[in-house]
Write an enzyme that holds these catalytic residues in place. Sequence first.
Site, PDB file in Angstrom:
ATOM      1  N   GLU A  11       8.371   3.257 -10.319  1.00  0.00           N
ATOM      2  CA  GLU A  11       8.800   2.575  -9.390  1.00  0.00           C
ATOM      3  C   GLU A  11      10.140   1.751  -9.675  1.00  0.00           C
ATOM      4  O   GLU A  11      10.973   1.327  -8.890  1.00  0.00           O
ATOM      5  CB  GLU A  11       7.848   1.527  -8.974  1.00  0.00           C
ATOM      6  CG  GLU A  11       6.322   1.914  -8.586  1.00  0.00           C
ATOM      7  CD  GLU A  11       5.294   0.759  -8.599  1.00  0.00           C
ATOM      8  OE1 GLU A  11       4.303   1.073  -7.700  1.00  0.00           O
ATOM      9  OE2 GLU A  11       5.385  -0.076  -8.965  1.00  0.00           O
ATOM     10  N   GLY A  77      -1.511   0.534  -0.393  1.00  0.00           N
ATOM     11  CA  GLY A  77      -2.260   0.841   0.632  1.00  0.00           C
ATOM     12  C   GLY A  77      -2.197   0.228   1.936  1.00  0.00           C
ATOM     13  O   GLY A  77      -2.272  -1.191   2.043  1.00  0.00           O
ATOM     14  N   MET A 174      -1.876  -4.542  -6.261  1.00  0.00           N
ATOM     15  CA  MET A 174      -2.359  -5.122  -7.357  1.00  0.00           C
ATOM     16  C   MET A 174      -1.742  -6.176  -8.171  1.00  0.00           C
ATOM     17  O   MET A 174      -2.002  -6.354  -9.211  1.00  0.00           O
ATOM     18  CB  MET A 174      -2.857  -3.962  -8.303  1.00  0.00           C
ATOM     19  CG  MET A 174      -3.823  -3.158  -7.732  1.00  0.00           C
ATOM     20  SD  MET A 174      -4.542  -1.655  -8.690  1.00  0.00           S
ATOM     21  CE  MET A 174      -5.441  -2.472  -9.969  1.00  0.00           C
ATOM     22  N   GLU A 175      -0.417  -6.317  -7.651  1.00  0.00           N
ATOM     23  CA  GLU A 175       0.420  -7.260  -8.414  1.00  0.00           C
ATOM     24  C   GLU A 175       1.135  -8.375  -7.612  1.00  0.00           C
ATOM     25  O   GLU A 175       1.534  -9.480  -8.172  1.00  0.00           O
ATOM     26  CB  GLU A 175       1.667  -6.520  -9.142  1.00  0.00           C
ATOM     27  CG  GLU A 175       0.970  -5.469 -10.236  1.00  0.00           C
ATOM     28  CD  GLU A 175       0.586  -4.108  -9.533  1.00  0.00           C
ATOM     29  OE1 GLU A 175      -0.193  -3.407 -10.380  1.00  0.00           O
ATOM     30  OE2 GLU A 175       1.273  -3.679  -8.690  1.00  0.00           O
ATOM     31  N   ASP A 198      -1.009   5.393   0.595  1.00  0.00           N
ATOM     32  CA  ASP A 198      -1.997   5.741   1.010  1.00  0.00           C
ATOM     33  C   ASP A 198      -2.570   4.916   2.216  1.00  0.00           C
ATOM     34  O   ASP A 198      -2.224   3.741   2.689  1.00  0.00           O
ATOM     35  CB  ASP A 198      -3.073   6.052  -0.035  1.00  0.00           C
ATOM     36  CG  ASP A 198      -3.533   4.561  -0.629  1.00  0.00           C
ATOM     37  OD1 ASP A 198      -4.162   3.805  -0.002  1.00  0.00           O
ATOM     38  OD2 ASP A 198      -2.611   4.408  -1.686  1.00  0.00           O
TER      39      ASP A 198
END
Length: 230
Positions: A11, A77, A174-175, A198
């Site tokens: 990333e 996602g 998640m962050e 996704d």
Amino acid sequence: MIGIIGAMEEEVAGLKQAMEVCETVERAAMTFVKGTLCGKDVVVVRSGIGKVNAGICAQILVDLFGVDALINTGVAGSLDAQIDIGDIVISTDAVQHDMDVSALGDPVGQIPRLDTFAFPADEKLMEAARLANEKVNSDIRTFTGRVVSGDQFISGEEKKEYLVHTFAGKCAEMEGAAIAQAAYLNKIPYVIIRAISDKADNSAVMDYPTFEKHATEHLVRLMMDLLERL
């Protein structure tokens, strides 16, 4: 000075390659790369995955480098049927969906004894990111909305529907909300920019590795144009 955080090396690798690097600093098993990018002073870093890593990383950027703003770039996602793989979501605010002290009377997602439920993103950064993406990634769409974060990879319809119903989230990762909390507590602006890799459902495990590389290419183009606007 702008702090740019990605959870994974993929990333931030493209940004590091484009930088004029003047210094690298190791802290907490993270490599902070300081230099200039698109004429702006930046520090680019891979935080590692999860909210704890992200929060530690953000605070180091504030304390050690004195950053004036935080940008979190990465993949996520989709939680909205309109938002397809490849599209970009820019945060309006962020919530930690796995914070649950509801047994003591707080709504799920509320961090106890904090004066806000969701951490609002900076409107100037949001708008600049939106314009940048529309310019350089005309093949995909741009969405704004709530980012929900938790230490979980979302890959089931039931959990996805829960996140939509409970938080009205546009994407899950998640962050971001940990970085948003650090920005809020330190009174500096932030924005989360996420490319959809996704659909956060039963196909997520298959789609994620296939589309992650394509998503990060869009992010690099967006980030370069965004920095020129700031």
